[in-house]
Write a protein that holds these residues in place. Structure first.
Motif, PDB file in Angstrom:
ATOM      1  N   ALA A 120      11.973  -0.181 -35.617  1.00  0.00           N
ATOM      2  CA  ALA A 120      12.206  -1.309 -36.235  1.00  0.00           C
ATOM      3  C   ALA A 120      13.172  -2.431 -36.942  1.00  0.00           C
ATOM      4  CB  ALA A 120      11.006  -2.302 -36.842  1.00  0.00           C
ATOM      5  N   VAL A 121      13.860  -2.864 -37.112  1.00  0.00           N
ATOM      6  CA  VAL A 121      14.274  -3.998 -37.727  1.00  0.00           C
ATOM      7  C   VAL A 121      13.723  -4.575 -38.827  1.00  0.00           C
ATOM      8  CG1 VAL A 121      16.276  -5.184 -38.913  1.00  0.00           C
ATOM      9  CG2 VAL A 121      16.442  -3.894 -36.778  1.00  0.00           C
ATOM     10  N   VAL A 122      13.276  -4.676 -40.344  1.00  0.00           N
ATOM     11  CA  VAL A 122      12.967  -5.058 -41.343  1.00  0.00           C
ATOM     12  C   VAL A 122      14.207  -5.465 -42.542  1.00  0.00           C
ATOM     13  CG1 VAL A 122      11.235  -4.668 -42.377  1.00  0.00           C
ATOM     14  CG2 VAL A 122      10.591  -3.265 -40.527  1.00  0.00           C
ATOM     15  N   THR A 123      13.915  -6.795 -42.395  1.00  0.00           N
ATOM     16  CA  THR A 123      14.899  -7.052 -42.781  1.00  0.00           C
ATOM     17  C   THR A 123      14.328  -8.468 -44.313  1.00  0.00           C
ATOM     18  OG1 THR A 123      17.262  -8.003 -42.653  1.00  0.00           O
ATOM     19  CG2 THR A 123      16.229  -8.644 -41.639  1.00  0.00           C
ATOM     20  N   ASN A 124      15.701  -8.843 -45.236  1.00  0.00           N
ATOM     21  CA  ASN A 124      14.739 -10.251 -45.853  1.00  0.00           C
ATOM     22  C   ASN A 124      16.005 -11.252 -45.481  1.00  0.00           C
ATOM     23  OD1 ASN A 124      13.124  -9.292 -47.767  1.00  0.00           O
ATOM     24  ND2 ASN A 124      14.221  -9.271 -49.352  1.00  0.00           N
ATOM     25  N   LYS A 125      16.899 -10.417 -44.473  1.00  0.00           N
ATOM     26  CA  LYS A 125      17.896 -12.189 -43.986  1.00  0.00           C
ATOM     27  C   LYS A 125      16.436 -12.810 -42.530  1.00  0.00           C
ATOM     28  CE  LYS A 125      21.856 -10.640 -41.197  1.00  0.00           C
ATOM     29  NZ  LYS A 125      22.439 -11.607 -43.204  1.00  0.00           N
ATOM     30  N   PRO A 126      16.384 -14.090 -42.543  1.00  0.00           N
ATOM     31  CA  PRO A 126      16.071 -14.664 -41.498  1.00  0.00           C
ATOM     32  C   PRO A 126      15.824 -13.818 -40.383  1.00  0.00           C
ATOM     33  CG  PRO A 126      17.252 -16.109 -42.498  1.00  0.00           C
ATOM     34  CD  PRO A 126      17.975 -14.857 -43.326  1.00  0.00           C
ATOM     35  N   GLU A 127      14.262 -14.257 -39.342  1.00  0.00           N
ATOM     36  CA  GLU A 127      14.728 -13.121 -38.237  1.00  0.00           C
ATOM     37  C   GLU A 127      15.542 -13.811 -37.167  1.00  0.00           C
ATOM     38  OE1 GLU A 127      11.319 -12.837 -34.839  1.00  0.00           O
ATOM     39  OE2 GLU A 127      10.547 -13.195 -36.986  1.00  0.00           O
ATOM     40  N   ALA A 128      16.050 -14.992 -36.766  1.00  0.00           N
ATOM     41  CA  ALA A 128      16.315 -15.698 -35.927  1.00  0.00           C
ATOM     42  C   ALA A 128      17.905 -14.947 -36.462  1.00  0.00           C
ATOM     43  CB  ALA A 128      16.610 -16.933 -36.407  1.00  0.00           C
ATOM     44  N   PHE A 129      18.453 -15.597 -37.152  1.00  0.00           N
ATOM     45  CA  PHE A 129      19.682 -14.353 -37.764  1.00  0.00           C
ATOM     46  C   PHE A 129      19.634 -13.202 -37.080  1.00  0.00           C
ATOM     47  CE2 PHE A 129      20.567 -17.476 -41.446  1.00  0.00           C
ATOM     48  CZ  PHE A 129      20.654 -18.582 -40.162  1.00  0.00           C
ATOM     49  N   SER A 130      18.664 -12.135 -38.057  1.00  0.00           N
ATOM     50  CA  SER A 130      18.762 -10.699 -37.289  1.00  0.00           C
ATOM     51  C   SER A 130      18.694 -10.229 -36.203  1.00  0.00           C
ATOM     52  CB  SER A 130      18.018 -10.084 -38.887  1.00  0.00           C
ATOM     53  OG  SER A 130      17.853 -10.460 -39.534  1.00  0.00           O
ATOM     54  N   ARG A 131      17.795 -11.229 -35.403  1.00  0.00           N
ATOM     55  CA  ARG A 131      17.581 -10.716 -33.921  1.00  0.00           C
ATOM     56  C   ARG A 131      19.660 -11.387 -33.585  1.00  0.00           C
ATOM     57  NH1 ARG A 131      13.630 -10.013 -31.520  1.00  0.00           N
ATOM     58  NH2 ARG A 131      11.333 -10.276 -32.529  1.00  0.00           N
ATOM     59  N   GLU A 132      20.049 -11.860 -33.694  1.00  0.00           N
ATOM     60  CA  GLU A 132      20.823 -12.703 -32.628  1.00  0.00           C
ATOM     61  C   GLU A 132      21.898 -11.178 -33.649  1.00  0.00           C
ATOM     62  OE1 GLU A 132      24.556 -16.038 -33.526  1.00  0.00           O
ATOM     63  OE2 GLU A 132      22.799 -16.387 -34.191  1.00  0.00           O
ATOM     64  N   ILE A 133      21.999 -11.281 -35.096  1.00  0.00           N
ATOM     65  CA  ILE A 133      23.182  -9.807 -34.746  1.00  0.00           C
ATOM     66  C   ILE A 133      22.693  -8.529 -33.882  1.00  0.00           C
ATOM     67  CG2 ILE A 133      23.987  -8.332 -37.289  1.00  0.00           C
ATOM     68  CD1 ILE A 133      23.298 -10.808 -38.864  1.00  0.00           C
ATOM     69  N   VAL A 134      21.391  -8.330 -34.541  1.00  0.00           N
ATOM     70  CA  VAL A 134      20.686  -7.076 -33.000  1.00  0.00           C
ATOM     71  C   VAL A 134      21.291  -7.034 -32.449  1.00  0.00           C
ATOM     72  CG1 VAL A 134      18.864  -5.926 -32.655  1.00  0.00           C
ATOM     73  CG2 VAL A 134      19.133  -6.370 -34.992  1.00  0.00           C
ATOM     74  N   GLU A 135      21.619  -8.044 -31.417  1.00  0.00           N
ATOM     75  CA  GLU A 135      21.724  -8.673 -29.930  1.00  0.00           C
ATOM     76  C   GLU A 135      23.519  -8.047 -30.203  1.00  0.00           C
ATOM     77  OE1 GLU A 135      19.651 -12.365 -28.898  1.00  0.00           O
ATOM     78  OE2 GLU A 135      17.954 -11.229 -28.981  1.00  0.00           O
ATOM     79  N   HIS A 136      23.812  -8.569 -30.510  1.00  0.00           N
ATOM     80  CA  HIS A 136      25.245  -8.684 -30.635  1.00  0.00           C
ATOM     81  C   HIS A 136      25.869  -7.470 -30.532  1.00  0.00           C
ATOM     82  CE1 HIS A 136      29.320  -9.734 -31.510  1.00  0.00           C
ATOM     83  NE2 HIS A 136      29.143  -8.836 -32.893  1.00  0.00           N
ATOM     84  N   PHE A 137      25.087  -6.319 -31.175  1.00  0.00           N
ATOM     85  CA  PHE A 137      25.373  -4.854 -31.508  1.00  0.00           C
ATOM     86  C   PHE A 137      25.358  -4.479 -29.842  1.00  0.00           C
ATOM     87  CE2 PHE A 137      26.876  -6.040 -35.683  1.00  0.00           C
ATOM     88  CZ  PHE A 137      28.492  -6.393 -35.490  1.00  0.00           C
ATOM     89  N   GLY A 138      24.469  -5.045 -29.731  1.00  0.00           N
ATOM     90  CA  GLY A 138      23.728  -4.125 -28.323  1.00  0.00           C
ATOM     91  C   GLY A 138      22.387  -3.235 -29.136  1.00  0.00           C
ATOM     92  N   LEU A 139      22.206  -3.808 -30.001  1.00  0.00           N
ATOM     93  CA  LEU A 139      20.967  -2.106 -30.808  1.00  0.00           C
ATOM     94  C   LEU A 139      19.278  -2.806 -29.999  1.00  0.00           C
ATOM     95  CD1 LEU A 139      22.050  -2.094 -34.346  1.00  0.00           C
ATOM     96  CD2 LEU A 139      22.163  -0.414 -32.233  1.00  0.00           C
ATOM     97  N   ASP A 140      19.218  -4.610 -29.486  1.00  0.00           N
ATOM     98  CA  ASP A 140      17.799  -5.031 -29.056  1.00  0.00           C
ATOM     99  C   ASP A 140      17.533  -4.471 -27.534  1.00  0.00           C
ATOM    100  OD1 ASP A 140      20.800  -5.737 -28.215  1.00  0.00           O
ATOM    101  OD2 ASP A 140      18.570  -6.627 -26.375  1.00  0.00           O
ATOM    102  N   LYS A 141      18.822  -2.788 -27.176  1.00  0.00           N
ATOM    103  CA  LYS A 141      17.593  -2.374 -26.347  1.00  0.00           C
ATOM    104  C   LYS A 141      17.281  -0.884 -27.127  1.00  0.00           C
ATOM    105  CE  LYS A 141      21.836  -2.785 -23.114  1.00  0.00           C
ATOM    106  NZ  LYS A 141      22.608  -3.690 -24.249  1.00  0.00           N
ATOM    107  N   MET A 142      17.061  -0.554 -28.725  1.00  0.00           N
ATOM    108  CA  MET A 142      16.569   0.192 -29.083  1.00  0.00           C
ATOM    109  C   MET A 142      15.882  -0.192 -30.374  1.00  0.00           C
ATOM    110  SD  MET A 142      20.174   2.644 -29.221  1.00  0.00           S
ATOM    111  CE  MET A 142      20.991   1.154 -29.124  1.00  0.00           C
ATOM    112  N   PHE A 143      15.767  -1.299 -30.364  1.00  0.00           N
ATOM    113  CA  PHE A 143      14.673  -1.596 -31.689  1.00  0.00           C
ATOM    114  C   PHE A 143      14.188  -2.772 -31.577  1.00  0.00           C
ATOM    115  CE2 PHE A 143      18.423  -0.046 -34.555  1.00  0.00           C
ATOM    116  CZ  PHE A 143      17.351   0.441 -35.978  1.00  0.00           C
ATOM    117  N   THR A 144      13.238  -2.230 -30.712  1.00  0.00           N
ATOM    118  CA  THR A 144      11.954  -3.554 -30.056  1.00  0.00           C
ATOM    119  C   THR A 144      11.436  -4.525 -30.668  1.00  0.00           C
ATOM    120  OG1 THR A 144      10.264  -1.427 -30.054  1.00  0.00           O
ATOM    121  CG2 THR A 144      12.210  -1.405 -28.213  1.00  0.00           C
TER     122      THR A 144
END
Length: 237
Positions: A120-144
């Motif tokens: 999991a990613v746990v960040t103080n950055k807004p969730e929508a921004f964080s999801r966009e960054i995670v998806e941009h780098f292809g990490l969403d395949k691992m960080f559910t």
């Protein structure tokens, strides 16, 4: 990442909770560009990237507050809210222009995912921004699971976000570790009773050895070996 690193107990940790900025990604160039756009529009000179780096870690509003205070104009109330909204608007248009993965991030995530750890990613950055960054780098395949600064009622260093991430992952808090780079990360772990690993090279004004983490590593390339170095009382939890 040392792919031959072995855990003493492969059942633990079941989950790994990662901070985003300064831990998984180096986002300071894009953050600095956004806050400087806001500052210049208000008639203030741009800040140096090194100065902005020191302001990151407690959410965008706190960053805006610190940036304007450093420029000689402390903000509060409606004025702070207005400038925070402006920062959000600007930053939303450039989340991944110059942001890059931190050393070892992709390999560590892939290794942990392959071993069956829940991430999991746990960040103080807004969730929508964080999801966009995670998806941009292809990490969403691992960080559910992605828990952002606006997901829960409170942010790190309050541990509520960590507990929420564990619920979303379907694991008990005692089966999770936090990996981060800042006082907000480690203090959240300490407050919630989570073991933690601190990574050098992130966004902290305190020496990483002084944060209070259970283990300190130079980069995420060292994560596999670090898991074997955690105190036995943690690995046998």
């Amino acid at each position: 990442m040392s792919t031959d690193a072995k855990l003493a107990d492969t059942a633990w940790p079941r989950a790994m909770l990662f901070d985003l900025d300064g831990t998984l990604v180096d986002s300071v160039p894009d953050i600095a560009d956004a806050i400087n756009t806001v500052l210049v529009a208000e008639g203030f000179p741009a800040l140096e990237i090194a100065d902005v780096r020191k302001m990151i870690g407690n959410g965008i509003q706190k960053l805006v507050e610190r940036a304007f205070a450093a420029s000689g104009k402390p903000l509060a109330g409606d004025e702070l809210a207005r400038m925070t909204d402006r920062m959000m608007e600007v930053y939303a248009k450039g989340l991944t222009v110059a942001t890059v993965l931190m050393p070892g991030a992709a390999a560590a995530a892939a290794w942990l995912h392959q071993r069956g750890h829940r991430l999991a990613v746990v960040t103080n950055k807004p969730e929508a921004f964080s999801r966009e960054i995670v998806e941009h780098f292809g990490l969403d395949k691992m960080f559910t699971v992605v828990v952002g600064g606006d997901t829960c009622a409170t942010r790190k260093p309050d541990p509520q976000m960590l507990f929420h991430a564990c619920r979303e992952l379907g694991v008990a808090p005692e089966d999770a570790i936090l990996v981060g780079d800042s006082p907000a990360d480690v203090n959240a772990a300490l407050a919630g009773g989570f073991p933690s690993i601190a990574v050098r090279g992130g966004y902290t004004n305190i020496a990483v050895e002084e944060l209070g983490a259970d283990c300190v590593i130079d980069s995420l390339d060292d994560l596999g070996e670090a898991l074997t170095r955690l105190p036995a009382r943690l690995r046998s939890a």
